[in-house]
Design an enzyme around this catalytic site. Structure first.
Site, PDB file in Angstrom:
ATOM      1  N   TYR B 270      20.667  48.123  25.328  1.00 19.13           N
ATOM      2  CA  TYR B 270      20.554  49.255  24.820  1.00 19.13           C
ATOM      3  C   TYR B 270      20.733  49.811  23.486  1.00 19.13           C
ATOM      4  CZ  TYR B 270      21.471  54.410  24.918  1.00 19.13           C
ATOM      5  OH  TYR B 270      21.711  55.445  24.655  1.00 19.13           O
ATOM      6  N   ASP B 305      17.339  51.261  33.270  1.00 19.91           N
ATOM      7  CA  ASP B 305      16.686  52.425  33.330  1.00 19.91           C
ATOM      8  C   ASP B 305      16.088  53.115  32.238  1.00 19.91           C
ATOM      9  OD1 ASP B 305      19.743  52.658  33.799  1.00 19.91           O
ATOM     10  OD2 ASP B 305      19.133  54.379  32.469  1.00 19.91           O
ATOM     11  N   LYS B 377      23.093  49.814  40.375  1.00 21.87           N
ATOM     12  CA  LYS B 377      23.034  51.379  39.901  1.00 21.87           C
ATOM     13  C   LYS B 377      21.573  51.762  40.073  1.00 21.87           C
ATOM     14  CE  LYS B 377      22.880  52.827  35.911  1.00 21.87           C
ATOM     15  NZ  LYS B 377      22.999  53.285  34.610  1.00 21.87           N
TER      16      LYS B 377
HETATM   17  C1  B12 Z   1      14.230  59.956  27.854  1.00 20.58           C
HETATM   18  C2  B12 Z   1      15.531  60.721  27.559  1.00 20.58           C
HETATM   19  C3  B12 Z   1      16.511  59.792  26.790  1.00 20.58           C
HETATM   20  C4  B12 Z   1      16.252  58.579  26.366  1.00 20.58           C
HETATM   21  C5  B12 Z   1      15.767  58.766  24.942  1.00 20.58           C
HETATM   22  C6  B12 Z   1      14.858  57.553  24.664  1.00 20.58           C
HETATM   23  C7  B12 Z   1      14.129  57.639  23.373  1.00 20.58           C
HETATM   24  N1  B12 Z   1      14.067  56.833  22.581  1.00 20.58           N
HETATM   25  O1  B12 Z   1      13.644  58.854  23.049  1.00 20.58           O
HETATM   26  C8  B12 Z   1      17.835  58.131  26.503  1.00 20.58           C
HETATM   27  C9  B12 Z   1      18.007  57.536  27.674  1.00 20.58           C
HETATM   28  C10 B12 Z   1      18.046  56.999  25.308  1.00 20.58           C
HETATM   29  C11 B12 Z   1      18.365  59.371  26.174  1.00 20.58           C
HETATM   30  C12 B12 Z   1      19.647  59.703  26.141  1.00 20.58           C
HETATM   31  C13 B12 Z   1      20.386  60.606  25.785  1.00 20.58           C
HETATM   32  N2  B12 Z   1      19.994  61.881  26.281  1.00 20.58           N
HETATM   33 CO1  B12 Z   1      18.275  62.416  26.895  1.00 20.58          CO
HETATM   34  N3  B12 Z   1      16.855  62.712  27.769  1.00 20.58           N
HETATM   35  C14 B12 Z   1      15.791  62.168  28.099  1.00 20.58           C
HETATM   36  C15 B12 Z   1      14.732  62.934  28.949  1.00 20.58           C
HETATM   37  C16 B12 Z   1      14.862  62.409  30.289  1.00 20.58           C
HETATM   38  C17 B12 Z   1      13.421  62.981  28.560  1.00 20.58           C
HETATM   39  C18 B12 Z   1      13.135  63.309  27.265  1.00 20.58           C
HETATM   40  C19 B12 Z   1      11.669  62.915  26.848  1.00 20.58           C
HETATM   41  O2  B12 Z   1      11.455  61.678  26.347  1.00 20.58           O
HETATM   42  N4  B12 Z   1      10.387  63.530  27.547  1.00 20.58           N
HETATM   43  C20 B12 Z   1       9.202  63.174  27.298  1.00 20.58           C
HETATM   44  C21 B12 Z   1       8.492  63.991  25.836  1.00 20.58           C
HETATM   45  C22 B12 Z   1       7.139  63.383  25.613  1.00 20.58           C
HETATM   46  O3  B12 Z   1       8.774  65.459  25.750  1.00 20.58           O
HETATM   47  P1  B12 Z   1       9.512  66.387  24.710  1.00 20.58           P
HETATM   48  O4  B12 Z   1      10.472  65.571  24.020  1.00 20.58           O
HETATM   49  O5  B12 Z   1       9.696  67.761  25.189  1.00 20.58           O
HETATM   50  O6  B12 Z   1       8.235  66.096  23.523  1.00 20.58           O
HETATM   51  C23 B12 Z   1       6.965  66.904  23.806  1.00 20.58           C
HETATM   52  C24 B12 Z   1       7.113  68.259  23.081  1.00 20.58           C
HETATM   53  O7  B12 Z   1       8.415  68.812  23.163  1.00 20.58           O
HETATM   54  C25 B12 Z   1       6.546  68.276  21.921  1.00 20.58           C
HETATM   55  N5  B12 Z   1       7.653  67.942  20.787  1.00 20.58           N
HETATM   56  C26 B12 Z   1       8.828  67.247  21.000  1.00 20.58           C
HETATM   57  N6  B12 Z   1       9.107  67.027  19.329  1.00 20.58           N
HETATM   58  C27 B12 Z   1       8.220  67.515  18.757  1.00 20.58           C
HETATM   59  C28 B12 Z   1       8.150  67.769  17.356  1.00 20.58           C
HETATM   60  C29 B12 Z   1       6.997  68.345  16.798  1.00 20.58           C
HETATM   61  C30 B12 Z   1       7.237  68.246  15.217  1.00 20.58           C
HETATM   62  C31 B12 Z   1       5.917  68.894  17.600  1.00 20.58           C
HETATM   63  C32 B12 Z   1       4.850  69.420  16.844  1.00 20.58           C
HETATM   64  C33 B12 Z   1       6.055  68.610  18.762  1.00 20.58           C
HETATM   65  C34 B12 Z   1       7.292  68.183  19.592  1.00 20.58           C
HETATM   66  O8  B12 Z   1       5.697  67.348  21.876  1.00 20.58           O
HETATM   67  C35 B12 Z   1       5.922  66.212  22.788  1.00 20.58           C
HETATM   68  C36 B12 Z   1       4.753  66.089  23.590  1.00 20.58           C
HETATM   69  O9  B12 Z   1       4.213  67.233  24.433  1.00 20.58           O
HETATM   70  C37 B12 Z   1      15.424  64.313  28.798  1.00 20.58           C
HETATM   71  C38 B12 Z   1      15.281  65.305  30.087  1.00 20.58           C
HETATM   72  C39 B12 Z   1      13.979  65.687  30.210  1.00 20.58           C
HETATM   73  N7  B12 Z   1      13.289  65.574  31.389  1.00 20.58           N
HETATM   74  O10 B12 Z   1      13.422  66.420  29.263  1.00 20.58           O
HETATM   75  C40 B12 Z   1      16.817  63.895  28.395  1.00 20.58           C
HETATM   76  C41 B12 Z   1      17.648  64.826  27.633  1.00 20.58           C
HETATM   77  C42 B12 Z   1      16.813  65.387  26.310  1.00 20.58           C
HETATM   78  N8  B12 Z   1      18.749  64.183  27.162  1.00 20.58           N
HETATM   79  C43 B12 Z   1      19.888  64.701  27.069  1.00 20.58           C
HETATM   80  C44 B12 Z   1      21.271  64.175  26.637  1.00 20.58           C
HETATM   81  C45 B12 Z   1      22.452  64.851  26.394  1.00 20.58           C
HETATM   82  C46 B12 Z   1      21.047  62.759  26.061  1.00 20.58           C
HETATM   83  C47 B12 Z   1      22.429  61.952  25.495  1.00 20.58           C
HETATM   84  C48 B12 Z   1      22.903  62.758  24.187  1.00 20.58           C
HETATM   85  C49 B12 Z   1      23.260  61.889  26.933  1.00 20.58           C
HETATM   86  C50 B12 Z   1      24.628  61.233  26.406  1.00 20.58           C
HETATM   87  N9  B12 Z   1      25.694  61.902  25.832  1.00 20.58           N
HETATM   88  O11 B12 Z   1      24.682  59.913  26.516  1.00 20.58           O
HETATM   89  C51 B12 Z   1      21.893  60.648  25.201  1.00 20.58           C
HETATM   90  C52 B12 Z   1      21.801  60.276  23.822  1.00 20.58           C
HETATM   91  C53 B12 Z   1      20.676  60.555  22.978  1.00 20.58           C
HETATM   92  C54 B12 Z   1      20.723  61.254  21.951  1.00 20.58           C
HETATM   93  N10 B12 Z   1      21.698  61.302  21.163  1.00 20.58           N
HETATM   94  O12 B12 Z   1      19.914  61.940  21.303  1.00 20.58           O
HETATM   95  C55 B12 Z   1      19.742  65.962  27.426  1.00 20.58           C
HETATM   96  C56 B12 Z   1      19.821  67.276  26.301  1.00 20.58           C
HETATM   97  C57 B12 Z   1      20.614  68.386  26.778  1.00 20.58           C
HETATM   98  C58 B12 Z   1      20.554  69.527  25.661  1.00 20.58           C
HETATM   99  N11 B12 Z   1      19.688  70.621  25.969  1.00 20.58           N
HETATM  100  O13 B12 Z   1      21.007  69.576  24.821  1.00 20.58           O
HETATM  101  C59 B12 Z   1      18.546  66.052  28.148  1.00 20.58           C
HETATM  102  C60 B12 Z   1      17.796  67.358  28.322  1.00 20.58           C
HETATM  103  C61 B12 Z   1      19.235  65.593  29.554  1.00 20.58           C
HETATM  104  C62 B12 Z   1      20.110  66.438  30.260  1.00 20.58           C
HETATM  105  N12 B12 Z   1      19.639  67.707  30.967  1.00 20.58           N
HETATM  106  O14 B12 Z   1      21.160  66.299  30.231  1.00 20.58           O
HETATM  107  N13 B12 Z   1      17.795  60.419  26.800  1.00 20.58           N
HETATM  108  C1  LIG Z   2      23.887  51.651  28.509  1.00 24.76           C
HETATM  109  C2  LIG Z   2      23.784  52.669  27.926  1.00 24.76           C
HETATM  110  N1  LIG Z   2      24.782  52.967  26.880  1.00 24.76           N
HETATM  111  C3  LIG Z   2      24.728  54.325  26.387  1.00 24.76           C
HETATM  112  C4  LIG Z   2      23.980  55.244  26.826  1.00 24.76           C
HETATM  113  C5  LIG Z   2      24.364  56.836  26.360  1.00 24.76           C
HETATM  114  O1  LIG Z   2      23.896  56.968  24.872  1.00 24.76           O
HETATM  115  P1  LIG Z   2      24.816  57.030  23.847  1.00 24.76           P
HETATM  116  O2  LIG Z   2      23.978  55.672  22.970  1.00 24.76           O
HETATM  117  O3  LIG Z   2      24.705  58.388  23.050  1.00 24.76           O
HETATM  118  O4  LIG Z   2      26.153  56.366  23.947  1.00 24.76           O
HETATM  119  C6  LIG Z   2      23.190  55.199  27.794  1.00 24.76           C
HETATM  120  C7  LIG Z   2      22.306  55.951  28.132  1.00 24.76           C
HETATM  121  O5  LIG Z   2      21.940  56.413  29.464  1.00 24.76           O
HETATM  122  C8  LIG Z   2      23.095  53.849  28.442  1.00 24.76           C
HETATM  123  O6  LIG Z   2      22.344  53.529  29.492  1.00 24.76           O
END
Ligand code: B12
Ligand SMILES: Cc1ncc(COP(=O)(O)O)c(C=O)c1O
Ligand code: B12
Ligand SMILES: Cc1ncc(COP(=O)(O)O)c(C=O)c1O
Lengths: 255, 523, 255, 523
Positions: B270, B305, B377
């Protein structure tokens, strides 16, 4: 750390932090989805006094209609001290105890008529309160030796029910109202009270209103003595009726 | 198939040869990595040892003493011998308190002082003894946790896992209690964004996180105390989990063990893929952290996941399976028995597609069938959720159904507000009510339903397993580092010498001394 | 009968009759369920200016916390004419046409840097916009011959991004912000603008903010030139960037 | 099992002898009832004949002409000969317009005038001719409906059935269009509370109903016109349904046929049990109304779902099945082919119980398997819904799942606000989004899942069928009237001579004349 939030003072909606004011909202606007509709939804939320308005979803529900989900914060706060809470106060006794108490104090069975009135055909609620079988394991009024309970069923006209009260010398009448579209229940419930008044019975009969969209406040407003809402158990009604009959006869402490 | 806990799930016939081959390949994948791991240590591993030896707390400026000491050793190139050795030296030279040890280490001359072989033996014996005592104390704490768990019992499976993430540990406590009262079995305190990237563990109770609450020893303690209390009130043992991930994997595993956590998110890949942490660093750290989990009876939850939040869940289904075999092999090599290997997977196929249930069912059942003794899980949908909470709720309910039918062990409940914010109290309540209903309503269905022979579900599962084997062949052939370099997992490519934290990987000296590792390896 | 509700004039929430003002609400109050909590919920709804408040559900969510679902009517109404709708206006052309147009008008490839900044590790959004693969069948900016698009990935520090803009002579910078808890995105997004200013680059670089909780209005407020929210397609961004670069060079009609 | 429409559902082995016996018993139940029906007519049947002959519209005071005429005949005891005969007499005597016929009937002498046999023959011939012409015209209208349906095609099954019920036909139209655009296949306009009890059909477009909108010919016309338009715009034929129930069953069936409705709620016992309508009256009316449905190719929807809103769905499951056999037998006797017999049932087991899915699945599959050629109408949960819309939504989704897996024909979508109000636009939208998802996600699952031999599901289905047979034995032995008197259906008891509308049942004279019935029976 205090475990249960306090029950006094001022309360506000709670999302994930005390008093953050988080609320969820959904509605439809008669507009096509788009930047303008999003602004309109935000404006509606702002007019409700909401802050940090986040339009979480904007979906085209049909031509010219858009569905919104909104999360926002409100500064609205309720001072619990200042709240007026009309409430039916119930003193619950055991089944046998209540019956003995009632028969002793009243000296006869209390006559209770019940019906779902007007065009309303929803008998399940009044049946749950009155029929032997009762509701959720709680036996119905027909089961109480201290009560002479008669369920007239559904679709009973107010005028017939009022007359029946007279004929039976009813102590209490139980009225169920389930259909509430465009306030048909209000009209219908008020009408029964008028019928009772016309027959000179209103003073003698304890009038009780019940149904899924009824509460005590509404019942009072419509001229009833008490109101019962969703989840009411027959034993609640029995306790109330017995206490109220006794109170009115001046032979015991009121409810 | 009859599960250990008495539940039944539909039988899924799989080719046992293919499964056996996957396990062989996974072992082949881990071998060279472990060879590397055995030649190296990391700043975080060394800090963990110092913490076990009592070097907790922070120095001036809030920097943890363990960091002060290890950084000084690293700067001087002395870390290869093992921080424990230098700790012993300082003790022997009369250091009393851990802060004193840290100070003495900081004032070591730039070139390592020479010591006599007898002194060296003494140092090692002294520290080994301290380590044994500390480990015994740790075992005691773990035993207390297990005692309470046995006394109160945990709820039936699947254990409902809910997250709290207010950023403030005290608010988290209120939310965790509420969740438990509404039916949660496992509380996960989500960490603040980017804690993964901190090369130290913050100190004390914290009230200001973003997207989560800092993982600190004190926060662990506060939450576990609240859950102990709530467990007794509810008459049901509530489990606590956090993240052993990022640059401080081993330290957090240790602190979690001390504070009696029950589970930890802990994945071999991860950090590499999703946090751009250097792979050498992560792979060393994960091994050591898992050894600690094995010692402390902590269930690890792996992070497959996550792959299908960046890659497509339909196309990448096999990468999840392949990674699970690898995670399992790493876990076994670190001494974790199956019952502590909570392999992760998720319900993440794009709901806009057709017949997604057939494929989700295939995947969930495949995982369940391949790893029958692991407390799998299961994550709910996240990626394809938008702001329509009603749709999101329906979608989550479907994951609850698949979880119930396939006998998952730990079920994360989906939040209808996933696309908006960290969950509010009401979001959890709504999720729990639905999960309760699904659990009740589908109770026996896992044992009632069978799959059409050769049907969509079976075919999908077989195809996924086969593709996982092919991927494992490639990874075994080219090496895990190279495979990650080719974006074989989660569609993310990382290079062996890229990413954060590589500087913290240090070659062990021939006379490297890690008394904790010695104990762990001896188990 | 008019098919589509009109798009001008005043609109109000629509339940089942035009302008009935129907809205749904849910929230938690830090109170034990009961008559008092029901009154408190009603009072909160009334403070929001709602009428005909119907507390449809009151459920104990935990000790001292009660969950409510409320249906009510609002008199809130939005005058569409008076709404200010900040909107990125996009003129969509075909892929080839846009490229040809841009190369002709600008005479070189437009340099675009993108990143998800600060501690935010959510790369999927910025990847969807920038990477070859694109989003929902719409190719990403890297695929455009008229653009020199470079995706720096996630967890990029603002100061590094600002410097990179200078070094690359960027025409536009794309900033993604996904984590928004306690407004971390606002702080972080503003900070980049300050960094650009500090380096004297702000005037030269078109700053674009995007993410699931971003809209154009917010982006403007935070000092950006444009904002893009959920569902954005790469072609939207390409169209905007090209038009804006040309507009700024004064060599073509603005967006 | 492979359904006609190509969908597959899990095989449910049932005892064919038991099924056969149920059908025999149902026939035995209907025999004496039909013997009664054949000796009687009702005011509503007679009004229907007059309406067919052109007596539509209302007289002074808004009373429909057909009511004026039939009431006068009934008052004079002349109805036994058949209103058509008197209509013929008036025609023969020079009446021009229907209002004129009504007036002449109203001014008939108190004692029936004598006519010559030749005049009698002429009258009968004249009216029979008029009837044939009217029926031909009706058939034309029906053919137009079928033409449009063929041209545009209906969506795949299950057809999603949504109700509109604003009380105002114009608002209903707006809601129906919106529902159709969001994916509804069938629009049901719910009637105003207690229209069942009106012994006339209101006239004109109406804008003030409670809990629904009055069923009137004009309202039917307005809605069908809107749906025709919307069907063309969407390229998918939208079906319209209403209620042929209560005291005006036959008239409404006729008006619905004229206005090209596609389906009608029409049950042999609903009015008796739930509206306290006299059973003789209802059973006569239902037969005649079904003959009209048979003529007009209208799918009837029976109301067994209602039984389990008053009785317990677990305990009364067999009453639903028994009633379906009875409804089927009545339908066949009225000339309805299976494809027009939309037997009703529902997902109504108390969600607080365990393993409800096993029993819901058993019930839904049992109905599907017993009546393979009928377009089964499946109702969502209603009774056990409270105000928690999120729970209600999850609960509805489960009904969508069972509907999909068991290949139901017509699926009513549950409303998350069922316990509150008639559905708002957004309630339908939310339901449709979820149903779309479930339909897509579970597409092939009916063919993928099999049931454990002798498991919970099979055993429950077999037990229910068996209990249905026992109930049918009793009903056949004691007669339907007596069985209803003993609350065998829906936990509601009614007496043969109680309830509303008995006065409207009239013995047919030996020379009774009903040219419409003659035509219908000749089909
Ligand atoms: C995938 C995901 C992850 C992945 C990220 C993988 C990765 N490499 O990106 C993983 C599992 C790693 C992750 C981890 C975390 N996540 Co996360 N994650 C998500 C999730 C499920 C989907 C986001 C996503 O990929 N959407 C798909 C993309 C295509 O959509 P998008 O980002 O909206 O982008 C579109 C538009 O917004 C726009 N867009 C986006 N950016 C830009 C930039 C420009 C310039 C332009 C023009 C357009 C544009 O264009 C895109 C295409 O249309 C969301 C929940 C959700 N369903 O939204 C939570 C979410 C974003 N995560 C959240 C959180 C809190 C985290 C963590 C911080 C949790 C934690 N403490 O462990 C961690 C750490 C990540 C971090 N520090 O940033 C929260 C944020 C809450 C908030 N409002 O602050 C959410 C909303 C989930 C929740 N309800 O708690 N996450
Ligand atoms: C294995 C593991 N570590 C850590 C995290 C949380 O993210 P962060 O890197 O912010 O601790 C996740 C999120 O789903 C995870 O699956
Ligand atoms: C069962 C049911 C029916 C059955 C009724 C069978 C029967 N004989 O009762 C059938 C299928 C026949 C039916 C028909 C209709 N129904 Co209906 N029906 C329901 C349903 C699903 C459940 C009601 C119920 O039985 N609840 C269980 C009982 C136990 O709960 P209860 O009534 O709340 O009673 C409890 C308390 O309220 C209290 N109580 C109730 N009465 C009294 C009286 C006293 C004195 C006291 C002390 C306490 C008390 O105690 C009870 C026990 O705790 C509701 C939806 C829902 N989930 O609520 C719709 C609902 C009530 N029906 C509705 C409608 C519109 C109709 C129709 C008019 C639709 C139509 N046009 O065809 C028809 C016609 C019926 C009519 N004219 O009245 C609407 C009403 C909308 C509104 N707010 O106005 C509802 C809400 C559904 C909806 N969302 O559209 N219905
Ligand atoms: C067969 C049938 N008729 C009629 C109705 C509607 O009720 P009402 O009697 O008010 O027309 C229903 C309700 O579900 C029904 O199933």
């Amino acid at each position: 750390m205090s475990r249960a939030p306090s029950e006094a003072g001022v309360v506000r909606p709670y999302g994930d932090r005390r008093d953050d004011g988080a609320v969820q909202l959904s509605f439809v606007l008669p507009l096509e989805a788009g930047a303008r509709a999003r602004e309109a939804a935000t404006a509606i939320a702002r007019q409700l006094g909401l802050e940090q308005v986040h339009v979480a979803a904007m979906e085209r529900a049909a031509e010219g209609f858009t569905f919104f989900v909104v999360y926002a914060r409100t500064a609205a706060a309720v001072d619990l001290g200042a709240l007026e809470v009309p409430e039916v106060t119930l003193e619950h006794r055991g089944f046998d105890e209540l019956n003995a108490h009632a028969l002793r104090a009243v000296g006869r069975r209390i006559v209770v008529l019940g019906a779902c009135t007007g065009a309303d055909a929803h008998a399940v609620g009044i049946d749950a309160i009155m029929n032997m079988k009762g509701f959720a394991g709680d036996p119905g009024l027909e089961r109480y030796p201290c009560l002479d309970a008669r369920n007239l069923g559904a679709q009973v006209e107010n005028v017939d029910l009022a007359r029946a009260c007279g004929a039976a010398g009813a102590d209490a009448v139980l009225v169920s109202q389930v259909v509430t579209q465009r306030d048909v229940h209000r009209r219908n419930a008020r009408d029964l009270v008028e019928q009772l008044e016309r027959l000179g019975l209103r003073g003698r009969v304890i009038a009780i209103l019940g149904g899924p969209r009824i509460d005590h406040r509404l019942a009072l407003e419509l001229g009833y003595d008490a109101g019962f809402g969703p989840g009411t158990r027959p034993s609640d009604v029995a306790a109330y009726v017995v206490a109220e009959v006794i109170r009115r006869r001046g032979t015991g402490p009121g409810p | 198939m009859l599960l250990d806990d008495g539940r039944r799930v539909p039988d899924l016939p799989l080719d046992p040869e293919e499964i056996g081959r996957c396990r062989e390949l996974a072992a082949a994948v881990t071998d060279p990595v472990l060879a590397f791991v055995e030649r190296h240590t990391t700043v975080s591993i060394e800090r963990t040892v110092l913490r076990l030896l009592g070097m907790n707390g922070a120095g001036p400026g809030g920097v943890p003493l363990a960091n002060l000491a290890v950084d000084e050793l690293a700067r001087r190139g002395l870390l290869g011998r093992g921080a424990a050795w230098w700790f012993g030296l300082a003790l022997r030279e009369g250091a009393a308190a851990p802060a004193d040890v840290a100070a003495r280490i900081a004032s070591l001359p730039e070139r390592a002082p020479k010591v006599e072989p007898s002194a060296d033996r003494e140092i090692r014996a002294l520290v080994a003894e301290e380590t044994r005592a500390a480990v015994a104390e740790l075992r005691d704490r773990v035993a207390r946790r297990d005692g309470l768990r046995r006394e109160l019992g945990v709820g039936p499976r699947p254990h409902r896992y809910l997250i709290v993430a207010t950023g403030n540990i005290h608010d988290d406590v209120a939310q965790a209690r509420a969740a438990a009262q509404a039916g949660a079995d496992v509380i996960a305190v989500i960490r603040s964004t980017a804690q993964s990237l901190l090369d130290y563990v913050p100190e004390g109770a914290t009230t200001e996180g973003f997207g989560g609450t800092y993982a600190t020893q004190e926060n662990f303690r506060i939450m576990r105390a609240a859950l102990d209390d709530e467990s007794r009130r509810l008459g049901r043992y509530l489990q606590l989990t956090n993240y052993s991930s990022g640059l401080c994997m081993p330290e957090i595993a240790y602190l979690a063990a001390v504070e009696r956590l029950d589970m930890l998110l802990n994945d071999a890949m991860y950090g590499i893929l999703f946090r751009d942490i250097n792979m050498r660093r992560t792979l060393c750290d994960q091994h050591f952290s898992r050894r600690i989990c094995a010692l402390a009876g902590i269930v690890i939850n792996t992070g497959e996941d996550n792959y299908i939040t960046t890659a497509d869940a339909d196309e990448a289904a096999h990468t999840v399976i392949a990674s699970q075999f690898v995670n399992e092999a790493f876990a076994h090599r670190a001494g974790l028995p199956d019952r502590l290997v909570g392999l992760g997977h998720a319900f993440e196929i794009d709901p806009a597609r057709e017949d997604t249930i057939a494929r989700e069912l295939a995947q969930a059942l495949l995982v369940r069938t391949l790893f029958p003794a692991a407390p799998i899980k299961y994550m709910p949908p996240t990626k394809h959720k938008g702001g329509d909470i009603f749709f999101a709720h329906a979608y989550d309910v479907m994951a609850d159904v698949i979880g119930a039918v396939t006998g998952q062990g730990i079920q994360l409940l989906g939040m209808m507000t996933e696309a908006m914010h960290n969950p509010l109290l009401m979001d959890r309540f709504v999720a729990l009510r639905a999960a309760d209903y699904v659990g009740r309503a589908w109770r026996s269905m896992g044992g009632e339903l069978e799959l059409r022979r050769g049907g969509l579900v079976e075919a999908r599962a077989a195809a996924t397993l086969h593709r996982a084997r092919l991927l494992l062949e490639e990874v075994a052939r080219e090496g895990l580092f190279a495979a990650i370099g080719k974006a074989r997992f989660g569609d993310v490519a990382r290079q062996e010498t890229g990413g954060k934290g590589l500087a913290g990987v240090v070659e062990r000296d021939p006379d490297h001394f890690n008394p904790l590792l010695d104990l762990l390896e001896a188990r």
